[in-house]
Scaffold this motif. Structure first.
Motif, PDB file in Angstrom:
ATOM      1  N   GLU A  18      -7.896  28.234 -42.186  1.00 57.18           N
ATOM      2  CA  GLU A  18      -6.710  28.224 -42.665  1.00 57.18           C
ATOM      3  C   GLU A  18      -6.167  29.774 -42.753  1.00 57.18           C
ATOM      4  OE1 GLU A  18      -3.239  26.125 -43.321  1.00 57.18           O
ATOM      5  OE2 GLU A  18      -5.359  25.223 -43.144  1.00 57.18           O
ATOM      6  N   ARG A  21      -4.981  30.861 -39.793  1.00 61.01           N
ATOM      7  CA  ARG A  21      -3.630  30.233 -39.218  1.00 61.01           C
ATOM      8  C   ARG A  21      -2.355  30.873 -39.811  1.00 61.01           C
ATOM      9  NH1 ARG A  21      -6.050  24.138 -39.634  1.00 61.01           N
ATOM     10  NH2 ARG A  21      -6.855  23.979 -37.421  1.00 61.01           N
ATOM     11  N   ALA A  25       0.586  32.613 -37.805  1.00 57.79           N
ATOM     12  CA  ALA A  25       1.979  32.391 -38.235  1.00 57.79           C
ATOM     13  C   ALA A  25       2.797  33.382 -38.731  1.00 57.79           C
ATOM     14  CB  ALA A  25       2.175  31.539 -39.340  1.00 57.79           C
ATOM     15  N   ASP A  30       6.886  33.503 -38.199  1.00 62.35           N
ATOM     16  CA  ASP A  30       6.966  32.088 -38.987  1.00 62.35           C
ATOM     17  C   ASP A  30       6.725  32.301 -40.319  1.00 62.35           C
ATOM     18  OD1 ASP A  30       7.776  29.633 -39.912  1.00 62.35           O
ATOM     19  OD2 ASP A  30       6.426  28.438 -38.257  1.00 62.35           O
ATOM     20  N   PRO A  32       8.071  31.152 -43.229  1.00 59.58           N
ATOM     21  CA  PRO A  32       7.803  29.997 -44.139  1.00 59.58           C
ATOM     22  C   PRO A  32       6.606  28.974 -44.006  1.00 59.58           C
ATOM     23  CG  PRO A  32      10.006  29.924 -43.305  1.00 59.58           C
ATOM     24  CD  PRO A  32       9.391  31.142 -42.776  1.00 59.58           C
ATOM     25  N   GLN A  33       6.130  29.100 -42.590  1.00 57.07           N
ATOM     26  CA  GLN A  33       4.771  28.337 -42.111  1.00 57.07           C
ATOM     27  C   GLN A  33       3.730  29.105 -42.954  1.00 57.07           C
ATOM     28  OE1 GLN A  33       4.238  25.267 -41.184  1.00 57.07           O
ATOM     29  NE2 GLN A  33       2.478  25.392 -40.286  1.00 57.07           N
ATOM     30  N   ALA A  34       3.920  30.436 -42.915  1.00 61.65           N
ATOM     31  CA  ALA A  34       2.779  31.312 -43.166  1.00 61.65           C
ATOM     32  C   ALA A  34       2.538  31.092 -44.674  1.00 61.65           C
ATOM     33  CB  ALA A  34       2.989  32.734 -42.730  1.00 61.65           C
ATOM     34  N   ALA A  36       3.352  28.543 -46.636  1.00 70.34           N
ATOM     35  CA  ALA A  36       3.046  27.304 -47.015  1.00 70.34           C
ATOM     36  C   ALA A  36       1.384  27.251 -46.771  1.00 70.34           C
ATOM     37  CB  ALA A  36       3.801  26.212 -46.002  1.00 70.34           C
ATOM     38  N   ARG A  37       1.120  27.713 -45.609  1.00 69.80           N
ATOM     39  CA  ARG A  37      -0.445  27.699 -45.465  1.00 69.80           C
ATOM     40  C   ARG A  37      -1.097  28.539 -46.207  1.00 69.80           C
ATOM     41  NH1 ARG A  37      -2.286  25.045 -41.284  1.00 69.80           N
ATOM     42  NH2 ARG A  37      -0.938  24.253 -39.431  1.00 69.80           N
ATOM     43  N   LYS A  40      -1.900  26.775 -49.548  1.00 70.39           N
ATOM     44  CA  LYS A  40      -2.888  25.760 -49.372  1.00 70.39           C
ATOM     45  C   LYS A  40      -4.280  26.416 -49.479  1.00 70.39           C
ATOM     46  CE  LYS A  40      -4.251  22.373 -45.972  1.00 70.39           C
ATOM     47  NZ  LYS A  40      -4.122  21.730 -44.619  1.00 70.39           N
TER      48      LYS A  40
END
Length: 65
Positions: A18, A21, A25, A30, A32-34, A36-37, A40
């Motif tokens: 994760e 990832r 990102a 990216d 926002p994706q980074a 969010a990940r 998590k």
């Protein structure tokens, strides 16, 4: 291998994947994706078992997001 079952101290497992990832990102632009990940990843049990230098490097990547 699941989180927290790193018997050979390789620092590889679902949390490390994760984190990779997140870094990908960030490199792809990216944010926002980074983020969010990242949220998590740090919520996983495996986060606390990673070596401190691995966590520190990740936090630098996440700050770039």
């Amino acid at each position: 291998m699941g989180d927290g079952h790193d018997h050979y101290r390789t620092a590889f497992g679902p949390t490390a994947v994760e984190l990779a990832r997140v870094a990908a990102a960030v490199e792809l632009g990216d944010g926002p994706q980074a983020v969010a990940r990242h949220e998590k990843a740090i919520g996983r049990n495996g986060w606390r078992w990673l070596p401190v230098e691995h966590r520190a490097a990740h936090l630098i990547d996440a700050a770039r997001a």
